[in-house]
Write a protein that holds these residues in place. Structure first.
Motif, PDB file in Angstrom:
ATOM      1  N   LEU A 126      29.666  -8.977  31.285  1.00 15.53           N
ATOM      2  CA  LEU A 126      30.139  -7.665  31.019  1.00 15.53           C
ATOM      3  C   LEU A 126      29.601  -7.278  29.519  1.00 15.53           C
ATOM      4  CD1 LEU A 126      34.074  -8.518  31.355  1.00 15.53           C
ATOM      5  CD2 LEU A 126      32.737  -6.957  32.762  1.00 15.53           C
ATOM      6  N   GLU A 129      26.245  -5.246  30.505  1.00 16.73           N
ATOM      7  CA  GLU A 129      26.530  -4.252  31.123  1.00 16.73           C
ATOM      8  C   GLU A 129      26.843  -3.000  30.031  1.00 16.73           C
ATOM      9  OE1 GLU A 129      29.752  -4.616  34.367  1.00 16.73           O
ATOM     10  OE2 GLU A 129      27.664  -5.257  35.728  1.00 16.73           O
ATOM     11  N   LEU A 149      35.893  -2.908  26.511  1.00 14.50           N
ATOM     12  CA  LEU A 149      36.279  -2.206  27.749  1.00 14.50           C
ATOM     13  C   LEU A 149      37.716  -1.348  27.554  1.00 14.50           C
ATOM     14  CD1 LEU A 149      36.372  -5.598  29.512  1.00 14.50           C
ATOM     15  CD2 LEU A 149      34.676  -3.653  30.151  1.00 14.50           C
ATOM     16  N   GLN A 168      39.137  -6.248  34.688  1.00 14.29           N
ATOM     17  CA  GLN A 168      37.534  -6.413  34.839  1.00 14.29           C
ATOM     18  C   GLN A 168      37.289  -7.838  34.211  1.00 14.29           C
ATOM     19  OE1 GLN A 168      35.145  -3.359  33.635  1.00 14.29           O
ATOM     20  NE2 GLN A 168      37.093  -2.214  33.043  1.00 14.29           N
TER      21      GLN A 168
END
Length: 483
Positions: A126, A129, A149, A168
């Protein structure tokens, strides 16, 4: 330098403890008291963030709660009626002040502080990204991934942003979040890491363990349920369950070692469970001996249970010093091997000439067991038998526990006979996984749907391990080892 911190021996380490206070004048002082009760869950650093209705205030420091949060000037600098605290033993991110929690950020919805117990098993994936999308990280903690996030979510309300973020992530988390509107507490859908809720008058409290409620005089209300998000705002408590229902898998090692014995975990007394574990161990692996002796302090309840079930007298054959400092500067390497005696010393007059059964909660690398057995032999013990109040630890944990790489776990590379030879014991036996489940009130372990996360013993991981799967083959992912 020889480390002599009582929590820096051959044990697995819980990552963190968290504590939240809503609606109490001097909330930071209460949070500091709660963190004292959770100190065993994190030894490296501590932090508290408060909110006074207008601004957030944070104090974070390396070291223990005592010495950092028992100063009046520190508490005065943390005004407000809501606060969240955190004690840390890192499994993700280096040991440095920038990783000490609670972490804070100014979001579009206002200030946001988060204290996290657990480990996000896809945090590296994560993070990569998020960086490609423009996020700028200020720490190496997996907790900061959650903040980014939330910040980048397209949802409008903070609660919906948090839900979007948590959907997520993989792995384990118990969170306490401070916002301008109030406090949010949540637990991952499997409930791997613990979180409880209590009340003291009009004050609502969240904590990793019930013992932290005891120290502030609060009454236990209930555990935060797996997959539940609890929102406390303007005196009202709201419960949200946005995740797909699944069978909970709380960490079984909370009962074996992590939690304090005076805590209640998932409705069970930790002390009573550990005594039951010792009794099961005696029934499965009894042996004729003169004394049952715990390896203090974590082996004591199981040793009491073993002694009661076996009829062998319980004795304190090892005396632990509770006054050892964090480190001891050695004048040379010649006395480095004496370090274990700074924490543990044989009760020589008791054990000399006796057949003894040593009870410990686990064997990780085996280094402490080797030294303890040697100490007993030097004290004149006639026979030294080792009994372990858990199954062999054969697998690493990815859910908020500091575990060596699998190849450094003694049980992953040796069978029981080889381990017995390694620690120089006359015999060695472990509790079976079925015995552990019986001690917890389960008739047997359901292999298709186990009641607990027991991956450290079975390799049965309840979630995906994205980071490990993506990087371990290339040798890029290393679990942090602290010695």
């Amino acid at each position: 330098m020889l480390t002599t911190n009582p929590f820096d021996d051959d044990k697995l380490r819980e990552e963190c403890g968290i504590f939240g206070v809503y609606n109490s004048e001097g909330a930071a002082a209460m949070a500091a008291l709660g963190l004292h009760a959770l100190q065993h869950r994190g030894q490296e650093a501590a932090g508290i963030t408060s909110f006074d209705g207008k601004e957030f205030h944070t104090h974070r420091a390396m070291g223990h709660v005592a010495g950092n949060f028992d100063r009046e000037d520190v508490i005065r600098a943390l005004p407000g009626s809501i606060a969240a605290g955190h004690v840390r033993y890192s499994t993700t991110g280096e040991t440095s002040l920038r990783n000490v929690q609670p972490l804070y950020a100014d979001l579009a919805t206002g200030g946001f502080a988060v204290a996290h117990n657990g480990n996000i098993s896809n945090a590296i994936h994560l993070r990569r990204e998020l960086v490609l999308r423009g996020s700028i990280f200020q720490s190496t903690s997996d907790t900061e991934v959650i903040i980014h996030l939330v910040a980048t979510s397209s949802q409008k309300s903070l609660l919906d942003r948090l839900i979007d973020a948590l959907k997520q992530v993989e792995g384990a988390y118990s969170l306490i979040c401070l916002t301008p509107e109030g406090m949010i507490a949540c637990r991952d859908p499997l409930g791997i890491r613990p979180l409880v809720m209590g009340r003291l008058g009009e004050t609502i409290i969240f904590a990793s363990e019930t013992v932290a409620l005891d120290i502030v005089g609060a009454d236990f209300i209930r555990s935060v349920e797996p997959g539940e998000i609890v929102v406390v705002r303007e005196g009202a408590i709201g419960s949200h369950k946005p995740f797909y229902p699944t069978s909970p898998r709380p960490c079984i090692f909370e009962h074996v070692y992590f939690s304090r014995p005076d805590s209640i975990v998932d409705g069970s007394s930790v002390y009573s469970v550990r005594k039951a574990i010792g009794a099961e161990l005696a029934r499965e692996n009894g042996i004729d001996a003169d004394y049952v002796i715990p390896v203090p302090d974590s082996g004591t309840p199981a040793a009491i249970g073993y002694a009661e079930a076996s009829g062998i007298p319980f004795e304190l054959g090892i005396i632990r010093s509770h006054y050892v400092g964090r480190t001891f500067i050695q004048p040379g390497d010649g006395v480095r091997h004496l370090g274990v005696k700074l924490k543990h010393n044989a009760n020589r007059n008791l054990v000399a000439g006796k057949r003894i059964v040593l009870i410990d909660d686990s064997i990780v690398r085996g280094t402490t067991s080797l030294k303890i057995v040697q100490m007993m032999r030097e004290a004149g013990a006639k026979e030294v038998h080792m009994r372990i109040a858990s199954p062999p630890t054969t697998n690493s944990c990815f859910y908020g526990v500091d575990t060596p790489e699998r190849e450094k776990l003694l049980a992953s590379r040796m069978n029981i006979a080889e381990m017995c030879d390694y620690i120089h014991a006359d015999s060695l036996a472990f509790l079976t996984i079925e015995g552990l489940y019986r001690a917890l009130g389960e008739a047997q372990r359901d292999a298709a749907c186990p009641r607990y996360c027991d991956a450290c013993f079975t390799g049965d991981y309840p979630t995906k391990l994205t980071d490990f799967d993506e990087h371990s083959a290339a040798g890029q992912l290393k679990l942090r080892v602290v010695r």
